[in-house]
Design a protein around this motif. Structure first.
Motif, short mmCIF file in Angstrom:
data_model
loop_
_atom_site.label_atom_id
_atom_site.label_comp_id
_atom_site.label_asym_id
_atom_site.label_seq_id
_atom_site.Cartn_x
_atom_site.Cartn_y
_atom_site.Cartn_z
N GLU A 66 -5.57 -7.73 2.96
CA GLU A 66 -4.79 -6.50 2.74
C GLU A 66 -5.60 -5.48 1.95
OE1 GLU A 66 -1.88 -4.99 3.63
OE2 GLU A 66 -1.84 -6.60 5.12
N LYS A 69 -8.13 -4.02 4.27
CA LYS A 69 -7.48 -3.11 5.22
C LYS A 69 -7.20 -1.77 4.55
CE LYS A 69 -3.57 -4.57 6.86
NZ LYS A 69 -2.39 -5.00 7.63
N LYS A 70 -6.72 -1.81 3.31
CA LYS A 70 -6.44 -0.58 2.58
C LYS A 70 -7.74 0.20 2.32
CE LYS A 70 -3.56 -0.77 -0.92
NZ LYS A 70 -3.04 -1.00 -2.29
N LEU A 73 -8.84 1.89 5.54
CA LEU A 73 -7.98 3.03 5.85
C LEU A 73 -8.35 4.23 4.98
CD1 LEU A 73 -5.60 4.24 7.39
CD2 LEU A 73 -4.09 3.34 5.59
N TYR A 123 -10.49 -1.12 10.43
CA TYR A 123 -9.08 -1.14 10.01
C TYR A 123 -8.19 -1.66 11.14
CZ TYR A 123 -4.41 0.57 8.97
OH TYR A 123 -3.05 0.66 8.78
N MET A 124 -8.43 -1.16 12.35
CA MET A 124 -7.64 -1.58 13.50
C MET A 124 -7.85 -3.09 13.78
SD MET A 124 -7.86 -2.16 17.18
CE MET A 124 -9.55 -1.76 17.32
N LYS A 127 -5.83 -4.93 11.26
CA LYS A 127 -4.40 -4.68 11.47
C LYS A 127 -3.87 -5.54 12.61
CE LYS A 127 -1.12 -0.94 12.20
NZ LYS A 127 -0.98 0.50 12.45
N HIS A 128 -4.66 -5.68 13.67
CA HIS A 128 -4.20 -6.42 14.85
C HIS A 128 -4.85 -7.79 14.89
CE1 HIS A 128 -2.05 -3.00 16.43
NE2 HIS A 128 -3.09 -2.25 16.19
#
Length: 128
Positions: A66, A69-70, A73, A123-124, A127-128
């Motif tokens: 997480e 990911k942040k 982004l 990021y993508m 996320k996936h």
């Protein structure tokens, strides 16, 4: 170093050294090997692991993912902002008929877009 008519005559008409035959043949074989590598069917990957197995193998916790990911982004947003500013600045330069300066902004904008794309892609992926 040899002296004399024969060595002088031989060096004057050494066409292979004039055109750099060794370098040309080496470059040709390098290009051929690249071409063959591009057309060769890739071999099957020997590593077969799931996403959960990879996370366990590298010790990635959900909190760490997480946080990553942040970070991706935020970085992509910063690069996108810089890219937008670069486009606006390039447009302003071209409006003021500063063609050379506007042209110099083109590769800078490509670089900023590439950085934005890389961070948003990572990021993508997370996320996936």
């Amino acid at each position: 170093m040899k002296l004399g008519f024969r060595s002088t005559f031989k060096s004057m008409f050494n066409v292979k050294s004039w055109i750099g035959w060794e370098s040309i043949s080496q470059s040709g074989s390098w290009i051929q090997s690249l071409f063959v590598a591009m057309l060769k069917k890739p071999s099957q990957s020997t590593v077969k692991e799931t996403y959960a197995e990879a996370c366990e193998k590298y010790g990635y916790t959900p909190e760490f993912l997480e946080q990553q990911k942040k970070g991706f982004l935020q970085a992509s947003q910063v690069y996108f902002g810089a890219f937008c500013i670069g486009i606006a600045y390039m447009s302003w330069l071209l409006l003021k008929q500063k063609v050379l300066a506007g042209t110099i902004m083109v590769p800078i904008n490509f670089m900023l877009f590439a950085l934005f794309f890389r961070e948003s892609f990572w990021y993508m992926q997370l996320k996936h």
